[in-house]
Design a protein around this motif. Structure first.
Motif, PDB file in Angstrom:
ATOM      1  N   ILE A   1     -13.720  10.695  16.857  1.00 40.12           N
ATOM      2  CA  ILE A   1     -12.603  11.020  15.960  1.00 40.12           C
ATOM      3  C   ILE A   1     -11.438  11.608  16.760  1.00 40.12           C
ATOM      4  CG2 ILE A   1     -11.875  12.512  14.054  1.00 40.12           C
ATOM      5  CD1 ILE A   1     -14.688  12.238  12.906  1.00 40.12           C
ATOM      6  N   GLU A   2     -11.746  12.523  17.629  1.00 41.92           N
ATOM      7  CA  GLU A   2     -10.681  13.122  18.435  1.00 41.92           C
ATOM      8  C   GLU A   2     -10.057  12.106  19.377  1.00 41.92           C
ATOM      9  OE1 GLU A   2      -9.252  16.027  18.072  1.00 41.92           O
ATOM     10  OE2 GLU A   2     -10.538  16.218  16.311  1.00 41.92           O
ATOM     11  N   ARG A   3     -10.870  11.211  19.892  1.00 39.98           N
ATOM     12  CA  ARG A   3     -10.321  10.191  20.796  1.00 39.98           C
ATOM     13  C   ARG A   3      -9.393   9.244  20.039  1.00 39.98           C
ATOM     14  NH1 ARG A   3     -15.090   7.291  23.678  1.00 39.98           N
ATOM     15  NH2 ARG A   3     -13.317   6.238  24.678  1.00 39.98           N
ATOM     16  N   VAL A   4      -9.822   8.859  18.846  1.00 34.05           N
ATOM     17  CA  VAL A   4      -8.963   7.981  18.034  1.00 34.05           C
ATOM     18  C   VAL A   4      -7.677   8.711  17.659  1.00 34.05           C
ATOM     19  CG1 VAL A   4      -8.742   6.813  15.809  1.00 34.05           C
ATOM     20  CG2 VAL A   4     -10.853   6.586  17.133  1.00 34.05           C
ATOM     21  N   ASN A   5      -7.824   9.956  17.247  1.00 33.00           N
ATOM     22  CA  ASN A   5      -6.643  10.737  16.862  1.00 33.00           C
ATOM     23  C   ASN A   5      -5.668  10.871  18.028  1.00 33.00           C
ATOM     24  OD1 ASN A   5      -5.098  12.147  15.021  1.00 33.00           O
ATOM     25  ND2 ASN A   5      -6.018  14.113  15.514  1.00 33.00           N
ATOM     26  N   ALA A   6      -6.211  10.915  19.231  1.00 28.54           N
ATOM     27  CA  ALA A   6      -5.355  11.088  20.405  1.00 28.54           C
ATOM     28  C   ALA A   6      -4.496   9.854  20.682  1.00 28.54           C
ATOM     29  CB  ALA A   6      -6.218  11.408  21.629  1.00 28.54           C
ATOM     30  N   VAL A   7      -4.986   8.672  20.327  1.00 30.43           N
ATOM     31  CA  VAL A   7      -4.194   7.463  20.598  1.00 30.43           C
ATOM     32  C   VAL A   7      -3.233   7.131  19.462  1.00 30.43           C
ATOM     33  CG1 VAL A   7      -6.016   6.507  22.039  1.00 30.43           C
ATOM     34  CG2 VAL A   7      -5.902   5.855  19.632  1.00 30.43           C
TER      35      VAL A   7
ATOM     36  N   GLN B   1      -5.113  12.391  11.214  1.00 31.55           N
ATOM     37  CA  GLN B   1      -6.460  12.924  11.365  1.00 31.55           C
ATOM     38  C   GLN B   1      -7.415  12.272  10.363  1.00 31.55           C
ATOM     39  OE1 GLN B   1      -7.814  15.036  13.578  1.00 31.55           O
ATOM     40  NE2 GLN B   1      -9.820  15.015  12.561  1.00 31.55           N
ATOM     41  N   LEU B   2      -6.958  12.152   9.118  1.00 31.97           N
ATOM     42  CA  LEU B   2      -7.810  11.543   8.091  1.00 31.97           C
ATOM     43  C   LEU B   2      -8.017  10.057   8.369  1.00 31.97           C
ATOM     44  CD1 LEU B   2      -6.586  13.274   4.813  1.00 31.97           C
ATOM     45  CD2 LEU B   2      -8.625  13.763   6.173  1.00 31.97           C
ATOM     46  N   TYR B   3      -6.999   9.413   8.923  1.00 26.00           N
ATOM     47  CA  TYR B   3      -7.185   8.006   9.294  1.00 26.00           C
ATOM     48  C   TYR B   3      -8.215   7.874  10.411  1.00 26.00           C
ATOM     49  CZ  TYR B   3      -6.361   3.393  11.259  1.00 26.00           C
ATOM     50  OH  TYR B   3      -6.537   2.121  11.750  1.00 26.00           O
ATOM     51  N   ALA B   4      -8.152   8.804  11.386  1.00 26.88           N
ATOM     52  CA  ALA B   4      -9.113   8.768  12.483  1.00 26.88           C
ATOM     53  C   ALA B   4     -10.535   8.947  11.950  1.00 26.88           C
ATOM     54  CB  ALA B   4      -8.782   9.857  13.509  1.00 26.88           C
ATOM     55  N   GLU B   5     -10.713   9.870  11.022  1.00 29.15           N
ATOM     56  CA  GLU B   5     -12.039  10.079  10.433  1.00 29.15           C
ATOM     57  C   GLU B   5     -12.501   8.844   9.659  1.00 29.15           C
ATOM     58  OE1 GLU B   5     -11.241  14.893   9.716  1.00 29.15           O
ATOM     59  OE2 GLU B   5     -11.777  13.571   8.052  1.00 29.15           O
ATOM     60  N   ALA B   6     -11.559   8.242   8.910  1.00 25.12           N
ATOM     61  CA  ALA B   6     -11.921   7.085   8.094  1.00 25.12           C
ATOM     62  C   ALA B   6     -12.269   5.874   8.944  1.00 25.12           C
ATOM     63  CB  ALA B   6     -10.769   6.752   7.141  1.00 25.12           C
TER      64      ALA B   6
ATOM     65  N   VAL C   1     -13.393   5.850  12.064  1.00 22.58           N
ATOM     66  CA  VAL C   1     -14.670   6.060  12.756  1.00 22.58           C
ATOM     67  C   VAL C   1     -15.842   5.900  11.789  1.00 22.58           C
ATOM     68  CG1 VAL C   1     -16.097   7.781  13.937  1.00 22.58           C
ATOM     69  CG2 VAL C   1     -13.688   7.509  14.559  1.00 22.58           C
ATOM     70  N   ALA C   2     -15.627   6.326  10.532  1.00 22.31           N
ATOM     71  CA  ALA C   2     -16.677   6.185   9.519  1.00 22.31           C
ATOM     72  C   ALA C   2     -16.811   4.755   9.011  1.00 22.31           C
ATOM     73  CB  ALA C   2     -16.384   7.118   8.353  1.00 22.31           C
ATOM     74  N   GLY C   3     -15.905   3.893   9.410  1.00 19.33           N
ATOM     75  CA  GLY C   3     -15.980   2.491   9.003  1.00 19.33           C
ATOM     76  C   GLY C   3     -15.414   2.219   7.622  1.00 19.33           C
ATOM     77  N   ARG C   4     -14.665   3.175   7.087  1.00 19.21           N
ATOM     78  CA  ARG C   4     -14.107   2.979   5.748  1.00 19.21           C
ATOM     79  C   ARG C   4     -12.779   2.228   5.772  1.00 19.21           C
ATOM     80  NH1 ARG C   4     -15.430   8.550   5.427  1.00 19.21           N
ATOM     81  NH2 ARG C   4     -13.210   9.070   5.459  1.00 19.21           N
ATOM     82  N   ILE C   5     -12.219   2.056   6.946  1.00 15.43           N
ATOM     83  CA  ILE C   5     -10.925   1.374   7.062  1.00 15.43           C
ATOM     84  C   ILE C   5     -10.871   0.701   8.429  1.00 15.43           C
ATOM     85  CG2 ILE C   5      -9.724   3.369   8.057  1.00 15.43           C
ATOM     86  CD1 ILE C   5      -7.316   2.651   6.298  1.00 15.43           C
ATOM     87  N   GLY C   6     -10.100  -0.334   8.552  1.00 12.10           N
ATOM     88  CA  GLY C   6     -10.052  -1.090   9.782  1.00 12.10           C
ATOM     89  C   GLY C   6      -9.245  -0.412  10.881  1.00 12.10           C
ATOM     90  N   PRO C   7      -9.457  -0.812  12.130  1.00 10.90           N
ATOM     91  CA  PRO C   7      -8.727  -0.193  13.243  1.00 10.90           C
ATOM     92  C   PRO C   7      -7.287  -0.665  13.382  1.00 10.90           C
ATOM     93  CG  PRO C   7     -10.179  -1.912  14.056  1.00 10.90           C
ATOM     94  CD  PRO C   7     -10.452  -1.793  12.579  1.00 10.90           C
TER      95      PRO C   7
END
Length: 304
Positions: free
Chosen positions: A40-46, A61-66, A68-74
């Motif tokens: 999550i932190e790595r995704v948030n960093a980019v 931050q919420l997008y990064a969590e989502a 990583v949880a697979g609830r939304i696409g990259p």
């Protein structure tokens, strides 16, 4: 006067309370500890940190969590674009499919002089307020032109020009803020499969006669475009582009559809592509393309 024994007792008591409190906090931290996925932190960093909401989440931050949880696409970060999507995919260890940036399209092309039955509105100068008042302008689907979208854009990428919201695609990041605040929902976010995209610049669903009474350039629902090309669909008296099947490399009948549109309401929007500029040669492209409104009557050769 406090003697030494009393002072020692007070100090010992405070020390004991401190030790007990520390033990309780340590115990609570172990019991209530929530494991956080380091990705999550790595995704948030980019992510760009714009917190624009273009992805559908209320912040990066919420997008990064989502994601990583697979609830939304990259590939949902509209500001970050393909490079951020690729970086997120690499963090998650997934393969990124073909993606396109989303950009807004304003489905209206009526400038001030094209709008008919204009009322004398003197209320709050916002689209949200004016949309609640009957009779501001004849067309109840068209751009109100009070600039809610302009004020919502943090990138200076949309402006009201002569009564019409106009996107500056050089500056647009696709955050979608303009679309979210438009009270008439005439701004849609479209996957730009090419730098320039076809658009039907109208949202009016009334019959052609009623459209003509309130706007000089509105869609008449005549179906001339859908008869010429399967890329166009007419529903509720309004033509629209079928973006699900939008393939610029295999357009069939599109040029004919554009030519036959009596309202000249099928436009290319977006940035000109390199090959289009090459065709211009030394000709300087105009900064503003004026509409050349004509009807089929104007193109008829009369005889007798």
């Amino acid at each position: 006067m406090m003697d030494l024994a009393t002072m020692a007792l007070a100090g010992g008591t405070m020390m004991g309370l401190g030790v007990a409190a520390g033990w309780v906090l340590g115990w609570a931290s172990r019991i209530f500890h929530v494991e956080v996925d380091p990705r999550i932190e790595r995704v948030n960093a980019v992510l760009p940190g714009a917190n624009c909401g273009g992805c559908g989440c209320t912040g990066c931050q919420l997008y990064a969590e989502a994601v990583v949880a697979g609830r939304i696409g990259p590939d949902k970060c509209t500001v970050g674009g393909p490079s951020v999507a690729q970086a997120i995919a690499e963090i998650l260890g997934v393969e990124l499919g073909e993606t396109w940036p989303f950009r807004p399209i304003v489905h209206c092309r009526a400038h001030t002089g094209d709008k008919l039955q204009m009322g004398n509105y003197s209320g709050e100068s916002t689209c949200a307020a004016a949309n609640l008042v009957n009779g501001v302008q004849g067309c109840t689907y068209g751009c109100l032109g009070f600039g809610d979208c302009e004020r919502a854009c943090e990138y200076d990428a949309i402006h009201v020009v002569d009564g019409l919201a106009t996107v500056d695609y050089e500056k647009c990041t696709g955050c979608g803020a303009c679309a979210r605040v438009c009270p008439r929902n005439i701004i849609t976010m479209v996957p730009f499969k090419r730098e320039r995209m076809l658009a039907v610049a109208c949202s009016n669903k009334d019959f052609g006669k009623d459209v003509r009474a309130v706007c000089k350039v509105g869609c008449l629902g005549c179906k001339a475009c859908s008869k010429a090309s399967g890329l166009f669909i007419v529903t509720d008296n309004l033509a629209r582009v079928d973006y699900d099947h939008y393939d610029p490399e295999h357009f069939v009948g599109v040029d004919v559809a554009i030519e036959k549109c009596p309202a000249q309401g099928i436009l290319y929007v977006g940035k000109p592509e390199k090959r289009d500029l090459e065709k211009l040669g030394d000709i300087e492209p105009p900064k503003l393309v004026e509409a050349n409104f004509r009807t089929t009557v104007d193109r008829t050769d009369w005889q007798g």
